[in-house]
Scaffold this motif. Structure first.
Motif, PDB file in Angstrom:
ATOM      1  N   ARG A  83       0.819  -1.209   0.000  1.00  0.00           N
ATOM      2  CA  ARG A  83       0.000   0.000   0.000  1.00  0.00           C
ATOM      3  C   ARG A  83       0.854   1.261   0.000  1.00  0.00           C
ATOM      4  O   ARG A  83       0.632   2.185  -0.782  1.00  0.00           O
ATOM      5  N   ASN A  84       1.877   1.287   0.855  1.00  0.00           N
ATOM      6  CA  ASN A  84       2.748   2.466   0.943  1.00  0.00           C
ATOM      7  C   ASN A  84       3.487   2.723  -0.370  1.00  0.00           C
ATOM      8  O   ASN A  84       3.756   3.870  -0.726  1.00  0.00           O
ATOM      9  N   GLU A  85       3.793   1.660  -1.086  1.00  0.00           N
ATOM     10  CA  GLU A  85       4.521   1.787  -2.343  1.00  0.00           C
ATOM     11  C   GLU A  85       3.637   2.266  -3.493  1.00  0.00           C
ATOM     12  O   GLU A  85       4.049   3.101  -4.298  1.00  0.00           O
ATOM     13  N   VAL A  86       2.403   1.764  -3.551  1.00  0.00           N
ATOM     14  CA  VAL A  86       1.551   2.021  -4.713  1.00  0.00           C
ATOM     15  C   VAL A  86       0.545   3.148  -4.464  1.00  0.00           C
ATOM     16  O   VAL A  86       0.411   4.061  -5.275  1.00  0.00           O
ATOM     17  N   CYS A  87      -0.168   3.058  -3.363  1.00  0.00           N
ATOM     18  CA  CYS A  87      -1.249   4.030  -3.125  1.00  0.00           C
ATOM     19  C   CYS A  87      -1.400   4.294  -1.623  1.00  0.00           C
ATOM     20  O   CYS A  87      -2.279   3.727  -0.975  1.00  0.00           O
ATOM     21  N   PRO A  88      -0.574   5.166  -1.069  1.00  0.00           N
ATOM     22  CA  PRO A  88      -0.589   5.402   0.378  1.00  0.00           C
ATOM     23  C   PRO A  88      -1.860   6.072   0.897  1.00  0.00           C
ATOM     24  O   PRO A  88      -2.085   6.092   2.103  1.00  0.00           O
ATOM     25  N   GLU A  89      -2.710   6.585   0.008  1.00  0.00           N
ATOM     26  CA  GLU A  89      -3.907   7.294   0.456  1.00  0.00           C
ATOM     27  C   GLU A  89      -5.063   6.372   0.822  1.00  0.00           C
ATOM     28  O   GLU A  89      -6.095   6.832   1.310  1.00  0.00           O
ATOM     29  N   VAL A  90      -4.932   5.060   0.582  1.00  0.00           N
ATOM     30  CA  VAL A  90      -6.011   4.128   0.885  1.00  0.00           C
ATOM     31  C   VAL A  90      -5.631   3.239   2.057  1.00  0.00           C
ATOM     32  O   VAL A  90      -4.465   3.176   2.462  1.00  0.00           O
ATOM     33  N   SER A  91      -6.609   2.538   2.587  1.00  0.00           N
ATOM     34  CA  SER A  91      -6.351   1.654   3.716  1.00  0.00           C
ATOM     35  C   SER A  91      -5.830   0.299   3.239  1.00  0.00           C
ATOM     36  O   SER A  91      -5.961  -0.062   2.070  1.00  0.00           O
ATOM     37  N   VAL A  92      -5.272  -0.439   4.183  1.00  0.00           N
ATOM     38  CA  VAL A  92      -4.785  -1.784   3.890  1.00  0.00           C
ATOM     39  C   VAL A  92      -5.962  -2.677   3.493  1.00  0.00           C
ATOM     40  O   VAL A  92      -5.841  -3.522   2.604  1.00  0.00           O
ATOM     41  N   ARG A  93      -7.101  -2.449   4.116  1.00  0.00           N
ATOM     42  CA  ARG A  93      -8.286  -3.235   3.801  1.00  0.00           C
ATOM     43  C   ARG A  93      -8.709  -3.026   2.339  1.00  0.00           C
ATOM     44  O   ARG A  93      -9.117  -3.976   1.663  1.00  0.00           O
ATOM     45  N   THR A  94      -8.587  -1.805   1.838  1.00  0.00           N
ATOM     46  CA  THR A  94      -8.923  -1.523   0.450  1.00  0.00           C
ATOM     47  C   THR A  94      -7.986  -2.270  -0.475  1.00  0.00           C
ATOM     48  O   THR A  94      -8.411  -2.812  -1.506  1.00  0.00           O
ATOM     49  N   VAL A  95      -6.716  -2.333  -0.115  1.00  0.00           N
ATOM     50  CA  VAL A  95      -5.729  -3.062  -0.923  1.00  0.00           C
ATOM     51  C   VAL A  95      -6.084  -4.551  -0.949  1.00  0.00           C
ATOM     52  O   VAL A  95      -6.074  -5.188  -2.005  1.00  0.00           O
ATOM     53  N   LYS A  96      -6.428  -5.106   0.208  1.00  0.00           N
ATOM     54  CA  LYS A  96      -6.805  -6.517   0.273  1.00  0.00           C
ATOM     55  C   LYS A  96      -8.019  -6.811  -0.601  1.00  0.00           C
ATOM     56  O   LYS A  96      -8.055  -7.794  -1.335  1.00  0.00           O
ATOM     57  N   CYS A  97      -9.015  -5.951  -0.517  1.00  0.00           N
ATOM     58  CA  CYS A  97     -10.236  -6.143  -1.320  1.00  0.00           C
ATOM     59  C   CYS A  97      -9.929  -6.064  -2.812  1.00  0.00           C
ATOM     60  O   CYS A  97     -10.451  -6.843  -3.595  1.00  0.00           O
ATOM     61  N   ALA A  98      -9.073  -5.121  -3.198  1.00  0.00           N
ATOM     62  CA  ALA A  98      -8.734  -4.957  -4.607  1.00  0.00           C
ATOM     63  C   ALA A  98      -7.998  -6.197  -5.119  1.00  0.00           C
ATOM     64  O   ALA A  98      -8.242  -6.660  -6.243  1.00  0.00           O
ATOM     65  N   LEU A  99      -7.110  -6.748  -4.327  1.00  0.00           N
ATOM     66  CA  LEU A  99      -6.372  -7.951  -4.733  1.00  0.00           C
ATOM     67  C   LEU A  99      -7.285  -9.175  -4.763  1.00  0.00           C
ATOM     68  O   LEU A  99      -7.119 -10.044  -5.611  1.00  0.00           O
TER      69      LEU A  99
END
Length: 106
Positions: A87-103
């Motif tokens: 998340r910090n590398e690609v899109c720091p403005e979103v939550s970790v949960r958003t990253v998990k859902c997207a994946l």
């Protein structure tokens, strides 16, 4: 009966017949649609001047398709990388949960 959306062709026909001066009832008979659907479409077309339906209500997505693809690509390159680091590398403005859902969706 099962409802179906008006096709682009039908929308064009409705507009053409309406401009020609035909009534909503006559247009509905010609197209084999209900008078209510013709009336609703003509009303919306007269208000907006566009054949596309209005945009849906709700909050816009935080991640666009391009960012989602980038997330998936980075995650596949290093499968042991933590979600937080990804998340910090690609899109720091979103939550970790958003990253998990997207994946999970990908």
């Amino acid at each position: 009966t099962r409802r179906t959306n008006l096709s682009e062709f039908e929308k064009g026909q409705i507009i053409t017949l309406h401009r020609r001066g035909d009534s909503n009832r006559k247009i509905a008979e010609v197209l084999g649609r209900s008078e209510a659907s013709v009336r609703k479409f003509v009303s919306r077309y007269n208000q907006t001047g566009d054949i596309k339906p209005p945009s849906k209500a709700g909050r816009p997505r935080k991640l666009d398709e391009r960012t989602k693809r980038l997330l998936v690509r980075k995650a596949k390159m290093n499968r042991r990388q933590q979600f937080r680091d990804l998340r910090n590398e690609v899109c720091p403005e979103v939550s970790v949960r958003t990253v998990k859902c997207a994946l999970r969706e990908a």
